[in-house]
Enzyme design. Structure first.
Site, PDB file in Angstrom:
ATOM      1  CE  LYS A  40       8.375 -44.968 -25.091  1.00  0.00           C
ATOM      2  NZ  LYS A  40       9.755 -44.205 -24.965  1.00  0.00           N
ATOM      3  CG  ASP A  67       8.597 -40.495 -25.476  1.00  0.00           C
ATOM      4  OD1 ASP A  67       8.389 -39.434 -24.781  1.00  0.00           O
ATOM      5  OD2 ASP A  67       8.994 -41.469 -24.729  1.00  0.00           O
ATOM      6  CE  LYS A  69       9.477 -38.214 -21.764  1.00  0.00           C
ATOM      7  NZ  LYS A  69      10.202 -39.223 -22.585  1.00  0.00           N
ATOM      8  CG  ASP A  72      12.392 -23.805 -26.600  1.00  0.00           C
ATOM      9  OD1 ASP A  72      12.370 -22.630 -26.247  1.00  0.00           O
ATOM     10  OD2 ASP A  72      13.435 -24.359 -27.038  1.00  0.00           O
ATOM     11  CB  THR A 131       8.231 -41.416 -13.080  1.00  0.00           C
ATOM     12  OG1 THR A 131       8.923 -41.758 -14.286  1.00  0.00           O
ATOM     13  CG2 THR A 131       6.990 -41.446 -13.303  1.00  0.00           C
ATOM     14  NE  ARG A 223      14.122 -52.099 -20.112  1.00  0.00           N
ATOM     15  CZ  ARG A 223      14.599 -51.417 -18.904  1.00  0.00           C
ATOM     16  NH1 ARG A 223      15.620 -51.588 -18.526  1.00  0.00           N
ATOM     17  NH2 ARG A 223      13.697 -50.664 -18.304  1.00  0.00           N
TER      18      ARG A 223
HETATM   19  O1  C5P Z   1      11.870 -51.546 -21.188  1.00  0.00           O
HETATM   20  P1  C5P Z   1      10.806 -50.752 -20.507  1.00  0.00           P
HETATM   21  O2  C5P Z   1       9.213 -51.426 -20.156  1.00  0.00           O
HETATM   22  O3  C5P Z   1      11.247 -50.388 -19.028  1.00  0.00           O
HETATM   23  O4  C5P Z   1      10.613 -49.449 -21.389  1.00  0.00           O
HETATM   24  C1  C5P Z   1       9.650 -48.420 -20.884  1.00  0.00           C
HETATM   25  C2  C5P Z   1       9.708 -47.223 -21.756  1.00  0.00           C
HETATM   26  O5  C5P Z   1       9.014 -46.052 -21.270  1.00  0.00           O
HETATM   27  C3  C5P Z   1      11.132 -46.556 -22.100  1.00  0.00           C
HETATM   28  O6  C5P Z   1      11.021 -46.248 -23.467  1.00  0.00           O
HETATM   29  C4  C5P Z   1      11.186 -45.530 -21.024  1.00  0.00           C
HETATM   30  O7  C5P Z   1      11.961 -44.430 -21.446  1.00  0.00           O
HETATM   31  C5  C5P Z   1       9.721 -44.864 -21.044  1.00  0.00           C
HETATM   32  N1  C5P Z   1       9.347 -44.183 -19.754  1.00  0.00           N
HETATM   33  C6  C5P Z   1       9.432 -44.987 -18.569  1.00  0.00           C
HETATM   34  N2  C5P Z   1       9.145 -44.097 -17.534  1.00  0.00           N
HETATM   35  C7  C5P Z   1       8.615 -42.829 -17.636  1.00  0.00           C
HETATM   36  C8  C5P Z   1       8.492 -42.216 -18.831  1.00  0.00           C
HETATM   37  C9  C5P Z   1       8.855 -43.009 -19.962  1.00  0.00           C
HETATM   38  O8  C5P Z   1       9.544 -46.093 -18.442  1.00  0.00           O
HETATM   39  N3  C5P Z   1       8.087 -42.314 -16.560  1.00  0.00           N
END
Ligand code: C5P
Length: 246
Positions: A40, A67, A69, A72, A131, A223
């Site tokens: 992503k 990603d 998003k 517009d 979220t 992560r």
């Molecule tokens: O490191 P981690 O597993 O928390 O990363 C989750 C990824 O998903 C990040 O790129 C974050 O921006 C994205 N994301 C999220 N929650 C959302 C939408 C996107 O964690 N509601």
């Protein structure tokens, strides 16, 4: 059998390339290629490297989810979508709150451009309600007097009717979206934490197995894999947890 039910556990794992720079991103891709379904690429890398990031993904020959998003007016999002199709991403997204007219115009532009370039059309999905927004914020700031769940469900239906492939949704919302939009509608879920990983800044997490059990198609994991000493092993453990639910 639908396209989604044919996905392998590995194919369902999307790794977030939330890297500080392109060298880190390349190193992660090298470690994880063949272990995951997609990478992503988000706003952080795109804002720093622009479309050079697409060239890098192409050179690395890995499928990716762009990603950023888009949000517009219909003409602008359709035009931006037309522009990104040529870069050959597997999936990209828009905000469902841009409205059905915007989403329909986007799909038309994507279909036309993919046909003109003779390439497979990218999957197009929508973010419903971020979220990070709460019910109070929906009410006080946006004037929406519904629960987050009801608003997400409504926007998922609008997204489906506009012809998009699916939505990004938290685990909490997966079951109701599946009921409302059916089995062929893609659901992509972030906020995933295996039992053995730290929650970091994620507030409501589910394990990879729980997410699949709830009915999601793809999980987004950052992560727990990219901060792990052995990224390959972390990815494999997550894939095997998912396999148990398929
Ligand atoms: O490191 P981690 O597993 O928390 O990363 C989750 C990824 O998903 C990040 O790129 C974050 O921006 C994205 N994301 C999220 N929650 C959302 C939408 C996107 O964690 N509601």
């Amino acid at each position: 059998m639908t396209a989604q039910t044919m996905l392998t556990a590995k194919g369902r794992l999307i790794v977030a390339l939330d890297a500080k720079d392109i060298d880190d991103a390349r190193r992660w891709i090298e470690q994880l290629r063949g272990e995951v379904g997609m990478f992503k690429v988000g706003l952080e890398l795109f804002a720093r490297y622009g479309t050079a990031i697409f060239d890098i993904m192409k050179a690395e020959q890995v499928p990716y989810f762009f990603d950023c998003k888009f949000h517009d007016i219909p003409n602008t999002v359709a035009g931006a979508s037309r522009s990104v199709v040529a870069h050959g991403m597997h999936m990209f997204n828009v905000h469902a709150t841009g409205g059905s007219e915007m989403m329909k115009a986007t799909m038309q532009a994507v279909e036309e451009e993919s046909a003109a370039l003779k390439i497979q059309r990218p999957l197009v999905i929508a973010v419903t309600i971020l979220t990070s927004l709460t019910r109070n914020m929906l009410d006080d700031e946006l004037g929406i007097q519904r629960t987050v769940e009801a608003t997400v469900g409504r926007l998922a239906i609008v997204t489906k009717r506009a012809g998009l492939d699916g939505v990004v949704a938290s685990a909490k919302e997966v079951a109701s979206i599946r009921t409302l939009c059916g089995k062929d509608f893609l659901i992509v879920t972030p906020g995933i934490r295996p039992d053995w990983a730290s929650d970091d800044d994620q507030k409501r997490v589910v394990t990879p197995a729980e997410a699949i059990k709830l009915g999601t198609d793809y999980i987004v994991v950052g992560r727990p894999i990219t901060r792990s000493k052995d990224m390959k092993d972390a990815a494999r453990r997550i894939v095997s947890e998912m396999e148990g639910q398929l």
